[in-house]
Design an enzyme around this catalytic site. Structure first.
Site, mmCIF file in Angstrom:
data_model
loop_
_atom_site.group_PDB
_atom_site.id
_atom_site.type_symbol
_atom_site.label_atom_id
_atom_site.label_comp_id
_atom_site.label_asym_id
_atom_site.label_seq_id
_atom_site.Cartn_x
_atom_site.Cartn_y
_atom_site.Cartn_z
ATOM 1 N N LYS A 20 0.829 -1.207 0.000
ATOM 2 C CA LYS A 20 0.000 0.000 0.000
ATOM 3 C C LYS A 20 0.872 1.270 0.000
ATOM 4 O O LYS A 20 2.079 1.201 0.291
ATOM 5 C CB LYS A 20 -0.942 -0.055 1.202
ATOM 6 N N TYR A 60 -12.585 -2.767 -3.677
ATOM 7 C CA TYR A 60 -13.201 -2.693 -2.346
ATOM 8 C C TYR A 60 -14.722 -2.589 -2.432
ATOM 9 O O TYR A 60 -15.347 -1.954 -1.578
ATOM 10 C CB TYR A 60 -12.619 -1.515 -1.566
ATOM 11 N N ASN A 123 -2.280 0.261 7.152
ATOM 12 C CA ASN A 123 -1.819 -1.082 7.534
ATOM 13 C C ASN A 123 -0.960 -1.779 6.477
ATOM 14 O O ASN A 123 -0.920 -3.005 6.405
ATOM 15 C CB ASN A 123 -3.004 -1.941 8.006
ATOM 16 N N HIS A 126 -1.962 -5.361 1.436
ATOM 17 C CA HIS A 126 -3.212 -6.047 1.130
ATOM 18 C C HIS A 126 -2.916 -7.497 0.775
ATOM 19 O O HIS A 126 -1.951 -7.776 0.086
ATOM 20 C CB HIS A 126 -3.937 -5.398 -0.058
ATOM 21 N N GLU A 137 -9.719 -10.398 -7.742
ATOM 22 C CA GLU A 137 -8.810 -9.257 -7.589
ATOM 23 C C GLU A 137 -7.669 -9.297 -8.608
ATOM 24 O O GLU A 137 -7.292 -8.262 -9.174
ATOM 25 C CB GLU A 137 -8.253 -9.231 -6.158
HETATM 26 P P1 GDP Z 1 -8.104 -6.752 5.109
HETATM 27 O O1 GDP Z 1 -8.662 -7.821 4.215
HETATM 28 O O2 GDP Z 1 -7.370 -7.306 6.295
HETATM 29 O O3 GDP Z 1 -7.265 -5.733 4.377
HETATM 30 O O4 GDP Z 1 -9.349 -5.959 5.755
HETATM 31 P P2 GDP Z 1 -10.782 -5.553 5.109
HETATM 32 O O5 GDP Z 1 -10.989 -6.226 3.797
HETATM 33 O O6 GDP Z 1 -11.792 -5.725 6.172
HETATM 34 O O7 GDP Z 1 -10.604 -3.981 4.884
HETATM 35 C C1 GDP Z 1 -9.856 -3.495 3.798
HETATM 36 C C2 GDP Z 1 -8.995 -2.350 4.269
HETATM 37 O O8 GDP Z 1 -9.842 -1.290 4.704
HETATM 38 C C3 GDP Z 1 -8.111 -2.643 5.481
HETATM 39 O O9 GDP Z 1 -6.905 -3.304 5.145
HETATM 40 C C4 GDP Z 1 -7.842 -1.241 5.989
HETATM 41 O O10 GDP Z 1 -6.876 -0.572 5.160
HETATM 42 C C5 GDP Z 1 -9.191 -0.580 5.762
HETATM 43 N N1 GDP Z 1 -10.030 -0.658 6.960
HETATM 44 C C6 GDP Z 1 -10.717 -1.733 7.426
HETATM 45 N N2 GDP Z 1 -11.381 -1.432 8.551
HETATM 46 C C7 GDP Z 1 -11.117 -0.118 8.801
HETATM 47 C C8 GDP Z 1 -11.515 0.799 9.818
HETATM 48 O O11 GDP Z 1 -12.250 0.471 10.745
HETATM 49 N N3 GDP Z 1 -11.042 2.082 9.730
HETATM 50 C C9 GDP Z 1 -10.216 2.478 8.710
HETATM 51 N N4 GDP Z 1 -9.780 3.748 8.694
HETATM 52 N N5 GDP Z 1 -9.811 1.646 7.725
HETATM 53 C C10 GDP Z 1 -10.262 0.370 7.782
HETATM 54 MG MG MG Z 2 -10.044 -7.706 2.686
#
Ligand code: GDP
Ligand code: MG
Length: 161
Positions: A20, A60, A123, A126, A137
């Protein structure tokens, strides 16, 4: 057990890993590539790009109703991303474990997120969360011609073929 040793299904599994924008800025590209390379996974696609809103809204799509969605798109378009496709046995599941929890606050030390970041909004990496999700994806981020089918010379030592 001979039959499980000779079950090679899943060896060609692929996943999308993306470094990222925060991690690109922080010069963590090499560190993140190194972890997948040293684990034994095979790199089959790699590029740097400035991701578009269109690409990210497809990537997303399941998060469009979340409160953090617009800040997520702002983050992911804030600079270049390094997108990769990695291949190997159970690479989807293993790479999720290597990446660690979505929230770095609970990501275990030793995982990429557990070692390199502090906050869920930045974070660093991805990883696709299922085999079907990975296929979806990969087709969003890469044209088939950008993926390379190649044989690695030390496969025997890594996969117990
Ligand atoms: P991942 O699969 O572990 O990346 O998590 P998800 O698919 O649930 O979410 C995608 C991305 O959205 C995450 O990696 C974070 O960058 C972001 N994200 C998820 N939850 C949050 C949140 O509660 N707050 C914020 N600011 N970003 C979030
Ligand atoms: Mg995810």
């Amino acid at each position: 057990n001979l039959s499980s040793d000779t079950d090679f299904s899943g060896i060609k599994e692929r996943t999308l890993i993306a470094v990222k924008p925060d991690a690109v800025q922080r010069r963590l590209v090499g560190e993140i590539i190194k972890r997948f390379e040293q684990r034994g996974f095979q790199l089959v696609g790699l590029k740097m790009l400035q991701a578009s809103d269109k690409l990210l809204s497809q990537h997303y799509v399941s998060l469009q109703r979340k409160a953090f969605y617009s800040s997520l798109l702002y983050y992911m378009t804030s600079g270049p991303v390094v997108a990769m496709v990695w291949e190997g046995p159970n690479v989807v599941r293993s790479s999720r474990l290597m990446v660690g929890d979505t929230d770095p606050a609970t990501a275990a030390p030793g995982t990429i997120r557990g070692d390199y970041c502090l906050h869920i909004s930045r974070n660093v990496v991805h990883a696709s969360d299922s085999v079907e999700g990975a296929q979806r994806e990969i087709s969003l981020w890469f044209h088939p011609s950008e993926l390379v089918d190649w044989d690695v010379c030390d496969q025997k030592n890594i996969y117990h073929l």
